[in-house]
Design a protein around this motif. Sequence first.
Motif, PDB file in Angstrom:
ATOM      1  N   UNK A 137      -7.145  -2.999   9.683  1.00 18.32           N
ATOM      2  CA  UNK A 137      -7.632  -4.418   9.086  1.00 18.32           C
ATOM      3  C   UNK A 137      -6.723  -4.748   8.125  1.00 18.32           C
ATOM      4  N   UNK A 138      -6.769  -4.186   7.197  1.00 16.32           N
ATOM      5  CA  UNK A 138      -6.099  -4.384   5.899  1.00 16.32           C
ATOM      6  C   UNK A 138      -4.731  -4.864   6.034  1.00 16.32           C
ATOM      7  N   UNK A 155       0.305   3.590   7.617  1.00 12.93           N
ATOM      8  CA  UNK A 155       0.627   3.735   6.021  1.00 12.93           C
ATOM      9  C   UNK A 155       2.137   3.228   5.718  1.00 12.93           C
ATOM     10  N   UNK A 156       2.954   3.338   6.362  1.00 12.60           N
ATOM     11  CA  UNK A 156       4.153   2.708   6.034  1.00 12.60           C
ATOM     12  C   UNK A 156       4.252   1.123   6.085  1.00 12.60           C
ATOM     13  N   UNK A 157       3.223   0.698   7.162  1.00 15.95           N
ATOM     14  CA  UNK A 157       2.915  -0.898   7.188  1.00 15.95           C
ATOM     15  C   UNK A 157       2.359  -1.292   5.983  1.00 15.95           C
ATOM     16  N   UNK A 158       1.351  -0.492   5.531  1.00 17.34           N
ATOM     17  CA  UNK A 158       0.872  -0.691   4.302  1.00 17.34           C
ATOM     18  C   UNK A 158       1.808  -0.836   2.825  1.00 17.34           C
ATOM     19  N   UNK A 159       2.444   0.057   2.952  1.00 16.70           N
ATOM     20  CA  UNK A 159       3.580   0.200   2.039  1.00 16.70           C
ATOM     21  C   UNK A 159       4.518  -1.228   1.964  1.00 16.70           C
ATOM     22  N   UNK A 160       5.007  -1.600   2.941  1.00 14.78           N
ATOM     23  CA  UNK A 160       5.363  -2.915   3.276  1.00 14.78           C
ATOM     24  C   UNK A 160       4.823  -4.060   3.152  1.00 14.78           C
ATOM     25  N   UNK A 161       3.494  -3.994   3.117  1.00  9.49           N
ATOM     26  CA  UNK A 161       2.545  -5.082   3.017  1.00  9.49           C
ATOM     27  C   UNK A 161       2.572  -5.475   1.623  1.00  9.49           C
ATOM     28  N   UNK A 162       3.008  -4.596   0.601  1.00  7.33           N
ATOM     29  CA  UNK A 162       2.775  -4.783  -0.790  1.00  7.33           C
ATOM     30  C   UNK A 162       4.138  -5.723  -1.130  1.00  7.33           C
TER      31      UNK A 162
END
Length: 165
Positions: free
Chosen positions: A49-50, A97-104
Amino acid sequence: MAIPYMENAIRSVHKSLDQIIKTAEGLSEDIIRKKPSEEEWSIMQILCHVLEVGPYWMGEIEKIKENPQIKWGRGLNDEARLEAVNTTDSQSVSEVLAGLRSLKTELSGRLEKLDEDTLQIEAESKNPNFGTKPVSFIVDHLIVEHIAKHYGQINRNLSKFHINQ
């Protein structure tokens, strides 16, 4: 260079995403995918979701900037929102988790482009509880606070599994 308001928003988003990533990295796959109850999301669903919510709200801001007359927002039954949390079985934790790092990086780039004039544009929400709000409301409440609240939700899940972070 971003205006100070946006620098603070970016810093807050980075902090929340870093906390979410660090917490999730230390968990087993079983815990990440376990739901505390039938009504509650698993940590994996929260992560997905995030990953979806930041780009969604940035898209809404960009639409408002183009046309302040449009109504912004969505309901709890929005198709993209539900897909993000209902398709987690087909996603790997490492990819999310890789997607969340890229999201930053993605959110930083998009947020730093917002100027004072854009932040003050007012538009009507589809949600009658919000009414007409400035773009800064979306940044503050639906991006910065929203992501931070999901970090708290992850910790509540962990406390139900008797795991302290």
